[in-house]
Design a protein around this motif. Structure first.
Motif, short mmCIF file in Angstrom:
data_model
loop_
_atom_site.label_atom_id
_atom_site.label_comp_id
_atom_site.label_asym_id
_atom_site.label_seq_id
_atom_site.Cartn_x
_atom_site.Cartn_y
_atom_site.Cartn_z
N ASN A 1 0.84 -1.21 0.00
CA ASN A 1 0.00 0.00 0.00
C ASN A 1 0.87 1.25 0.00
N TYR A 2 2.00 1.18 0.67
CA TYR A 2 2.97 2.29 0.71
C TYR A 2 4.36 1.68 0.58
N VAL A 3 5.27 2.41 -0.07
CA VAL A 3 6.66 1.93 -0.13
C VAL A 3 7.59 3.07 0.30
N LEU A 4 8.52 2.75 1.20
CA LEU A 4 9.55 3.70 1.62
C LEU A 4 10.90 3.11 1.22
N ALA A 5 11.82 3.95 0.75
CA ALA A 5 13.10 3.45 0.27
C ALA A 5 13.91 2.81 1.40
N ASN A 6 13.83 3.38 2.59
CA ASN A 6 14.54 2.79 3.73
C ASN A 6 13.86 3.22 5.03
N THR A 7 14.33 2.64 6.15
CA THR A 7 13.63 2.86 7.42
C THR A 7 13.73 4.31 7.90
N SER A 8 14.76 5.05 7.46
CA SER A 8 14.87 6.43 7.94
C SER A 8 13.74 7.31 7.39
N GLU A 9 13.06 6.83 6.35
CA GLU A 9 11.90 7.57 5.81
C GLU A 9 10.64 7.28 6.62
N PHE A 10 10.76 6.32 7.54
CA PHE A 10 9.59 5.93 8.33
C PHE A 10 9.51 6.84 9.56
N THR A 11 9.07 8.06 9.34
CA THR A 11 9.07 9.07 10.39
C THR A 11 7.68 9.21 11.01
N PRO A 12 7.59 9.78 12.22
CA PRO A 12 6.28 10.09 12.80
C PRO A 12 5.42 10.92 11.84
N LYS A 13 6.06 11.80 11.06
CA LYS A 13 5.32 12.64 10.11
C LYS A 13 4.62 11.77 9.05
N PHE A 14 5.37 10.80 8.53
CA PHE A 14 4.79 9.88 7.54
C PHE A 14 3.63 9.11 8.18
N LEU A 15 3.84 8.67 9.42
CA LEU A 15 2.80 7.92 10.12
C LEU A 15 1.53 8.74 10.30
N GLN A 16 1.74 10.01 10.72
CA GLN A 16 0.59 10.87 10.91
C GLN A 16 -0.19 11.01 9.60
N LYS A 17 0.58 11.09 8.50
CA LYS A 17 -0.05 11.26 7.18
C LYS A 17 -0.92 10.03 6.85
N ILE A 18 -0.38 8.84 7.09
CA ILE A 18 -1.19 7.66 6.68
C ILE A 18 -2.29 7.33 7.68
N LEU A 19 -2.15 7.79 8.91
CA LEU A 19 -3.16 7.43 9.91
C LEU A 19 -4.33 8.39 9.96
N ASN A 20 -4.12 9.60 9.44
CA ASN A 20 -5.21 10.58 9.54
C ASN A 20 -6.14 10.53 8.31
#
Ligand code: BG6
Ligand code: MG
Length: 218
Positions: free
Chosen positions: A199-218
């Motif tokens: 559903n979502y792809v990030l190039a590496n774990t450092s892109e997995f930020t709280p900001k990204f999380l907030q985006k997908i959860l809201n």
């Protein structure tokens, strides 16, 4: 932020980069059996159980072994792999993961481990993360390997969450497929060309930020 969600993390390639240690041990085994084993070959073993990995490796080398020889080589490979694992420290947690777990804790979002590895508890202990997970599901708990969804469905059960409210983080094609079959949201870590079904792809774990999380959860 919605709170009725939970995370299920794969281990190898998401929390820690153990693929390099699996590679060294499998390569040495291949060399001993008289053939080369490349990093590209190693991609085929990501997310795959130990027994199946040996079968794939033997297929690459076109080598046939008896059942007892296979058992012997599986033990040999794992013994070498454990030698590397035993030297692991918290420094080997992949970038961004500690911050992410802190963020989930702060927001009361539960998370479980969903790994094919039978060594998962030892690895988590070595890097100091064993006590942070609400539940652990590893290679000792499942009868069907990824891409079968069993590992993630057990994880959801242990978290007491519905599958559709679980978000799986995976670096392997088989793992993304397992999450999708389980009717969970999938986040792929790695090459978008390989993990296109996520559903979502990030190039590496450092892109997995709280900001990204907030985006997908809201
Ligand atoms: C997966 C790895 O997490 O665990 C695979 O991606 C590995 O490469 C599998 O083969 C099984 O691991 P173990 O530690 O039980 O040999
Ligand atoms: Mg993995």
């Amino acid at each position: 932020m919605k709170k009725e969600i939970a995370f299920i993390f794969d281990l190898d390639g998401v929390i820690v980069d153990t693929a390099k240690y699996h590679f060294l041990a499998w390569r040495n085994l291949a060399n001993e059996l008289g053939f080369e084993f490349t990093k590209q070959n190693n991609e085929l073993l990501k997310g795959v159980s130990r027994v199946r990995s040996l079968e794939i490796l033997l297929g690459i080398g076109n080598v046939e072994l008896s059942e007892s020889q296979k058992q012997e080589y599986l033990i040999k490979k794992n013994t070498e792999y454990l030698g590397y694992v035993n030297q692991m420290t918290a420094d080997e947690i992949l970038p961004g993961i500690n911050d992410l777990l802190d963020f989930l804790d702060q927001n009361n979002i539960k998370y479980a481990l969903g790994s094919a590895s039978k060594n998962a508890p030892l690895i988590l202990e070595k890097v100091g993360l064993l006590d942070r997970f609400t539940a652990l599901v590893d290679g000792n708990d499942v009868s069907k390997a990824k891409p079968d969804p069993e590992v993630f469905l057990i994880g959801a059960q242990k978290l007491q969450m519905k599958p559709e409210n679980c978000i799986v983080v995976e670096d392997a094609i088989a793992g993304v497929e397992a999450a999708n079959t389980a009717n969970m949201t999938s986040i792929g870590i790695g090459d978008a060309k390989l993990l296109g079904d996520a559903n979502y792809v990030l190039a590496n774990t450092s892109e997995f930020t709280p900001k990204f999380l907030q985006k997908i959860l809201n």
